[in-house]
Design a protein around this motif. Sequence first.
Motif, mmCIF file in Angstrom:
data_model
loop_
_atom_site.group_PDB
_atom_site.id
_atom_site.type_symbol
_atom_site.label_atom_id
_atom_site.label_comp_id
_atom_site.label_asym_id
_atom_site.label_seq_id
_atom_site.Cartn_x
_atom_site.Cartn_y
_atom_site.Cartn_z
ATOM 1 N N TYR A 190 -4.104 3.207 3.444
ATOM 2 C CA TYR A 190 -3.943 4.662 3.420
ATOM 3 C C TYR A 190 -5.310 5.323 3.487
ATOM 4 O O TYR A 190 -6.341 4.698 3.216
ATOM 5 C CB TYR A 190 -3.158 5.129 2.199
ATOM 6 C CG TYR A 190 -3.672 4.640 0.862
ATOM 7 C CD1 TYR A 190 -4.579 5.388 0.110
ATOM 8 C CD2 TYR A 190 -3.224 3.435 0.328
ATOM 9 C CE1 TYR A 190 -5.033 4.949 -1.126
ATOM 10 C CE2 TYR A 190 -3.665 2.989 -0.903
ATOM 11 C CZ TYR A 190 -4.567 3.744 -1.629
ATOM 12 O OH TYR A 190 -5.022 3.302 -2.856
ATOM 13 N N ALA B 155 -0.066 3.994 -2.667
ATOM 14 C CA ALA B 155 -0.398 5.370 -2.294
ATOM 15 C C ALA B 155 0.490 6.363 -3.037
ATOM 16 O O ALA B 155 0.025 7.423 -3.488
ATOM 17 C CB ALA B 155 -0.251 5.553 -0.785
ATOM 18 N N VAL C 71 -0.589 7.597 5.086
ATOM 19 C CA VAL C 71 -0.361 6.174 4.840
ATOM 20 C C VAL C 71 -0.121 5.478 6.172
ATOM 21 O O VAL C 71 0.629 5.974 7.026
ATOM 22 C CB VAL C 71 0.854 5.972 3.906
ATOM 23 C CG1 VAL C 71 1.078 4.478 3.637
ATOM 24 C CG2 VAL C 71 0.650 6.720 2.588
ATOM 25 N N HIS D 98 0.805 -1.219 0.000
ATOM 26 C CA HIS D 98 0.000 0.000 0.000
ATOM 27 C C HIS D 98 0.843 1.277 0.000
ATOM 28 O O HIS D 98 0.382 2.316 -0.468
ATOM 29 C CB HIS D 98 -0.942 -0.005 1.208
ATOM 30 C CG HIS D 98 -2.168 -0.827 0.978
ATOM 31 N ND1 HIS D 98 -2.597 -1.794 1.863
ATOM 32 C CD2 HIS D 98 -3.052 -0.842 -0.048
ATOM 33 C CE1 HIS D 98 -3.693 -2.355 1.403
ATOM 34 N NE2 HIS D 98 -3.988 -1.801 0.243
ATOM 35 N N GLU D 99 2.052 1.205 0.514
ATOM 36 C CA GLU D 99 2.898 2.396 0.489
ATOM 37 C C GLU D 99 3.214 2.785 -0.951
ATOM 38 O O GLU D 99 3.143 3.966 -1.319
ATOM 39 C CB GLU D 99 4.185 2.140 1.274
ATOM 40 C CG GLU D 99 5.080 3.367 1.386
ATOM 41 C CD GLU D 99 6.284 3.133 2.263
ATOM 42 O OE1 GLU D 99 7.145 4.027 2.349
ATOM 43 O OE2 GLU D 99 6.367 2.043 2.871
#
Length: 443
Positions: A97, A67, A86, A63-64
């Motif tokens: 996030y 995002a 995040v 997800h980092e």
Amino acid sequence: MTELAEPLSAFMSRALGPGALSGLSRLSGGANMESWAFDWRGEGYVLRRAPSAEYMEGRPYGHEVEAALVRAARAGGVKAPEVVAVLADGDGMGTGYVMRRITAEVSPAKILSAPPPSLIADLGRELARIHALPRAAIPEGIPVMDTAEALAELKARFLSYGGDRPAIALAIRWCEDHLPAPAEPVLVHGDYRMGNVMVDGQGLAAVLDWELAHLGDAHEDLAFGCMTVWRFGCLDRPAFGVGSLEDYFAAYEAAGGQAVDRARFRFWLVYRTLWWALGCLQMGQAWRSGADTTVERVVVGRRTAEQELDLIRLLDEEAPEAERQRPLPPSADRAQTPVGEPTNREMVAAVRDWIESAIKPKAEGHAKFEAVVAMNALGIVMRDLDAGVGAEDRTLAEALMSGAATLAEPGLLARLRRAVLDKCAIDSPKYAALATARADWRS
């Protein structure tokens, strides 16, 4: 919900300053990720998350990176959501996030009932903007797709799932025979379709769900939203269920997109239909393995039947005209009048009726969605029990995948058509393409 409220409040306080959390509720839908709507200091937000790091295992990026990509797309002029923070490991909410909430419609049924006049042009323009994002703006970690390798991986997955579905085997062989030359890679959204865009009275308002983005062939994105399943019943409007392919392609090219190659577009239409057929099977496998035990997984697993029907509809034009006009064999008649003690079908029907009358009316939000999914699952079982469980045909699948059998073989197309019609009638009887196929094939 209460378990999430405390860590989310603490996270928002650190990210945006002190405030009060209100209106926390899980949004319906989302085959892979959870989405939670809430208010903070009088403004609306959405948390997109996976409950644990283990849930993200096997994905090309987390997800980092996702995002960062959404932020890059927004900075590049794409109507992407605004990411405000995040999650980190210490936040106690898994990975994900938070975005500012956008007020617009996301339901395909509501959008397609009266699409804004500009929508098809908006869809073409926005996709051209995505494909125009410079390589330097795309975060590290976004993978490059090699089409031949991806097709080989789909074939391996199919074999691992039993390799016994003739419609899928036929599609694999066709894709191998029609593999296009490599294209100059661009950023591909990977899930650009109705259901992942938001629309308001002025047109397209946002492009959501970037988890499948990669670098690859622009035609993959062009084709995906035109798949039958993503037209949500609007089969007379081949581009997203909104308009014509000609208008869609013209808008894409006018906004700076590359010239559309119709043969390459057709390849990706078949490929992504094949991909989603195997994606549905994969969700069933996720339930069977215990990785995801929600009832939604087993129901989506049975939606493979929709894609098998669509694959035969896409590929039957490869058959000789005489085979396309050949009458279909009849369906097997297994109807029986129940006698004696309640049958398995009647017991399933009783449970389904109880959920509808006693559980669904009292449920709210995601719980109501789950009750409907459970009723759908039991409906599939009831129809399957009525028809009798039909075995898949591994021998035929192997012959089609090897090229030993083709659609020129007398009677083969008719058999395939009958098989996918009967299967879809059990698993997805309301699927719009089923009625169209019955009419076209004079079933």
